[in-house]
Design a protein around this motif. Structure first.
Motif, PDB file in Angstrom:
ATOM      1  N   PRO A 146       0.848  -1.213   0.000  1.00 41.54           N
ATOM      2  CA  PRO A 146       0.000   0.000   0.000  1.00 41.54           C
ATOM      3  C   PRO A 146       0.874   1.250   0.000  1.00 41.54           C
ATOM      4  CG  PRO A 146       0.108  -0.905   2.209  1.00 41.54           C
ATOM      5  CD  PRO A 146       0.883  -1.848   1.335  1.00 41.54           C
ATOM      6  N   VAL A 147       1.513   1.493  -1.132  1.00 38.09           N
ATOM      7  CA  VAL A 147       2.539   2.537  -1.214  1.00 38.09           C
ATOM      8  C   VAL A 147       2.006   3.900  -0.793  1.00 38.09           C
ATOM      9  CG1 VAL A 147       4.129   3.727  -2.758  1.00 38.09           C
ATOM     10  CG2 VAL A 147       3.747   1.268  -3.022  1.00 38.09           C
ATOM     11  N   ASP A 148       0.822   4.239  -1.224  1.00 36.43           N
ATOM     12  CA  ASP A 148       0.278   5.573  -0.919  1.00 36.43           C
ATOM     13  C   ASP A 148       0.037   5.772   0.572  1.00 36.43           C
ATOM     14  OD1 ASP A 148       0.335   6.170  -3.598  1.00 36.43           O
ATOM     15  OD2 ASP A 148      -1.769   5.626  -3.949  1.00 36.43           O
ATOM     16  N   ALA A 149      -0.097   4.666   1.298  1.00 39.59           N
ATOM     17  CA  ALA A 149      -0.381   4.770   2.730  1.00 39.59           C
ATOM     18  C   ALA A 149       0.864   4.631   3.591  1.00 39.59           C
ATOM     19  CB  ALA A 149      -1.403   3.700   3.140  1.00 39.59           C
ATOM     20  N   LEU A 150       1.995   4.275   2.991  1.00 38.17           N
ATOM     21  CA  LEU A 150       3.216   4.061   3.770  1.00 38.17           C
ATOM     22  C   LEU A 150       3.893   5.387   4.078  1.00 38.17           C
ATOM     23  CD1 LEU A 150       4.787   0.944   1.988  1.00 38.17           C
ATOM     24  CD2 LEU A 150       3.421   1.004   4.089  1.00 38.17           C
ATOM     25  N   ALA A 151       4.442   5.460   5.278  1.00 36.05           N
ATOM     26  CA  ALA A 151       5.166   6.658   5.704  1.00 36.05           C
ATOM     27  C   ALA A 151       6.293   6.230   6.631  1.00 36.05           C
ATOM     28  CB  ALA A 151       4.234   7.629   6.422  1.00 36.05           C
ATOM     29  N   PRO A 152       7.384   6.990   6.672  1.00 37.04           N
ATOM     30  CA  PRO A 152       8.477   6.647   7.584  1.00 37.04           C
ATOM     31  C   PRO A 152       7.983   6.499   9.015  1.00 37.04           C
ATOM     32  CG  PRO A 152       9.175   8.352   6.066  1.00 37.04           C
ATOM     33  CD  PRO A 152       7.707   8.172   5.840  1.00 37.04           C
ATOM     34  N   GLY A 153       8.460   5.444   9.657  1.00 37.78           N
ATOM     35  CA  GLY A 153       8.042   5.178  11.029  1.00 37.78           C
ATOM     36  C   GLY A 153       6.945   4.139  11.145  1.00 37.78           C
ATOM     37  N   ASP A 154       6.261   3.825  10.037  1.00 36.60           N
ATOM     38  CA  ASP A 154       5.185   2.826  10.082  1.00 36.60           C
ATOM     39  C   ASP A 154       5.746   1.440  10.372  1.00 36.60           C
ATOM     40  OD1 ASP A 154       3.267   4.697   9.550  1.00 36.60           O
ATOM     41  OD2 ASP A 154       3.094   4.235   7.416  1.00 36.60           O
ATOM     42  N   GLN A 155       5.015   0.691  11.166  1.00 38.21           N
ATOM     43  CA  GLN A 155       5.361  -0.699  11.438  1.00 38.21           C
ATOM     44  C   GLN A 155       4.692  -1.575  10.382  1.00 38.21           C
ATOM     45  OE1 GLN A 155       7.521  -1.687  13.787  1.00 38.21           O
ATOM     46  NE2 GLN A 155       7.793   0.440  14.469  1.00 38.21           N
ATOM     47  N   VAL A 156       5.485  -2.410   9.725  1.00 37.72           N
ATOM     48  CA  VAL A 156       4.967  -3.242   8.640  1.00 37.72           C
ATOM     49  C   VAL A 156       5.444  -4.676   8.819  1.00 37.72           C
ATOM     50  CG1 VAL A 156       4.870  -1.315   7.020  1.00 37.72           C
ATOM     51  CG2 VAL A 156       6.949  -2.704   7.167  1.00 37.72           C
ATOM     52  N   LYS A 157       4.930  -5.542   7.941  1.00 44.40           N
ATOM     53  CA  LYS A 157       5.361  -6.939   7.885  1.00 44.40           C
ATOM     54  C   LYS A 157       5.849  -7.232   6.469  1.00 44.40           C
ATOM     55  CE  LYS A 157       1.889  -8.387  11.289  1.00 44.40           C
ATOM     56  NZ  LYS A 157       0.681  -9.238  11.518  1.00 44.40           N
ATOM     57  N   VAL A 185      10.347   5.711   1.549  1.00 42.87           N
ATOM     58  CA  VAL A 185       9.570   5.152   0.431  1.00 42.87           C
ATOM     59  C   VAL A 185       9.974   5.906  -0.834  1.00 42.87           C
ATOM     60  CG1 VAL A 185       7.277   4.689  -0.502  1.00 42.87           C
ATOM     61  CG2 VAL A 185       7.665   4.592   1.970  1.00 42.87           C
ATOM     62  N   GLY A 186      10.442   5.154  -1.835  1.00 36.62           N
ATOM     63  CA  GLY A 186      10.859   5.770  -3.080  1.00 36.62           C
ATOM     64  C   GLY A 186       9.687   6.060  -3.999  1.00 36.62           C
ATOM     65  N   ALA A 187      10.000   6.594  -5.160  1.00 39.12           N
ATOM     66  CA  ALA A 187       8.973   6.882  -6.162  1.00 39.12           C
ATOM     67  C   ALA A 187       8.828   5.683  -7.096  1.00 39.12           C
ATOM     68  CB  ALA A 187       9.346   8.126  -6.951  1.00 39.12           C
ATOM     69  N   PRO A 188       7.632   5.423  -7.584  1.00 41.37           N
ATOM     70  CA  PRO A 188       7.432   4.296  -8.507  1.00 41.37           C
ATOM     71  C   PRO A 188       8.250   4.487  -9.790  1.00 41.37           C
ATOM     72  CG  PRO A 188       5.339   5.103  -7.654  1.00 41.37           C
ATOM     73  CD  PRO A 188       6.368   6.114  -7.262  1.00 41.37           C
ATOM     74  N   ASN A 189       8.778   3.379 -10.310  1.00 46.66           N
ATOM     75  CA  ASN A 189       9.488   3.459 -11.588  1.00 46.66           C
ATOM     76  C   ASN A 189       8.498   3.276 -12.734  1.00 46.66           C
ATOM     77  OD1 ASN A 189       8.909   0.727 -11.675  1.00 46.66           O
ATOM     78  ND2 ASN A 189      11.000   0.094 -11.129  1.00 46.66           N
ATOM     79  N   ALA A 190       9.019   3.104 -13.932  1.00 47.45           N
ATOM     80  CA  ALA A 190       8.150   3.024 -15.112  1.00 47.45           C
ATOM     81  C   ALA A 190       7.184   1.848 -15.047  1.00 47.45           C
ATOM     82  CB  ALA A 190       9.008   2.937 -16.374  1.00 47.45           C
ATOM     83  N   SER A 191       7.598   0.775 -14.390  1.00 45.91           N
ATOM     84  CA  SER A 191       6.734  -0.416 -14.300  1.00 45.91           C
ATOM     85  C   SER A 191       5.840  -0.401 -13.066  1.00 45.91           C
ATOM     86  CB  SER A 191       7.591  -1.693 -14.301  1.00 45.91           C
ATOM     87  OG  SER A 191       8.433  -1.720 -13.152  1.00 45.91           O
ATOM     88  N   GLY A 192       5.989   0.623 -12.232  1.00 44.54           N
ATOM     89  CA  GLY A 192       5.164   0.711 -11.033  1.00 44.54           C
ATOM     90  C   GLY A 192       5.799   0.124  -9.793  1.00 44.54           C
TER      91      GLY A 192
END
Length: 225
Positions: A146-157, A185-192
């Motif tokens: 969920p790239v749009d929802a990710l932010a530094p500091g978020d706990q993920v799996k 979180v980086g920016a999406p490349n050409a393939s997403g």
């Protein structure tokens, strides 16, 4: 003719002396001296008060404050910081403005909010992760996080995913999950696809890196409470 006697004109009454209040007289010398001493004391108090105000206003120190919100885990940039002048109070222990260059590039250990003073406990001691943590870059394909929802500091799996043509049996064991924290979180490349930098325990970093190299990983965002 009958002579009429000339009536003399009335004489003007002598001017009356102004009434002098009983007991009125020159101010005693002792009272004058007391008033003079009181005036000198008032002047001295005013001078001392002004001097103390000027001294206290000059006894200030420049410290660092947060200029804009910074998420936990994000590197602190120069634009994130500003300076504030505060009284030199031993009870306050903000970071001094002279240490700004050493703060830039460090990562916030907790969310920093605009307007608050910056303290040592709010960022890592250096431009490295805390003890026991290692940084791994994970490239996730489009739809695998969920790239749009990710932010530094978020706990993920970090979860392993099957291959493109691989089917998952109904009774297959659940994929292994590795806990991590989003750093960048980086920016999406050409393939997403998106490169996500995560901090993981040192014991899991090799495994996460190996899985990331296959491109068969997904990122699951834990609840933010």
């Amino acid at each position: 003719m009958k002579n009429t006697s000339q009536i003399p004109a009335p004489t003007a009454a002598p001017p009356m002396r102004p009434e002098t209040p009983i007991g009125a007289g020159p101010v005693p010398r002792r009272r004058k001296r007391s008033m003079l001493v009181l005036g000198v004391l008032v002047t001295l108090v005013g001078v001392l008060g002004t001097s103390m105000l000027v001294r206290s206003a000059g006894d200030r120190v420049d410290v660092l404050a947060v200029a804009r919100d910074v998420p936990a885990g994000q590197e602190i940039a120069a634009e994130d910081l500003t300076t504030a002048a505060l009284p030199n109070d031993p009870a306050l222990k903000p970071v001094k403005a002279s240490e700004k260059s050493s703060v830039i590039g460090r990562r916030a250990t907790a969310p920093l909010h605009r307007g608050e003073l910056l303290a040592d406990s709010q960022f890592h001691g250096g431009k490295v992760l805390p003890d026991g943590q290692e940084l791994v870059a994970v490239e996730v394909q489009r739809g695998a996080a969920p790239v749009d929802a990710l932010a530094p500091g978020d706990q993920v799996k970090i979860v392993s995913t099957p291959g493109k043509d691989e089917q998952v049996a109904k009774n297959a064991a659940a994929p292994q999950e590795i806990e991590a924290q989003i750093v960048k979180v980086g920016a999406p490349n050409a393939s997403g696809a998106v490169v996500v930098q995560v901090a993981v325990a040192g014991t899991d970093s090799s495994l996460v890196a190996a899985r990331a190299a296959t491109g068969r990983v997904a990122i699951v965002l834990a609840s933010k409470g």
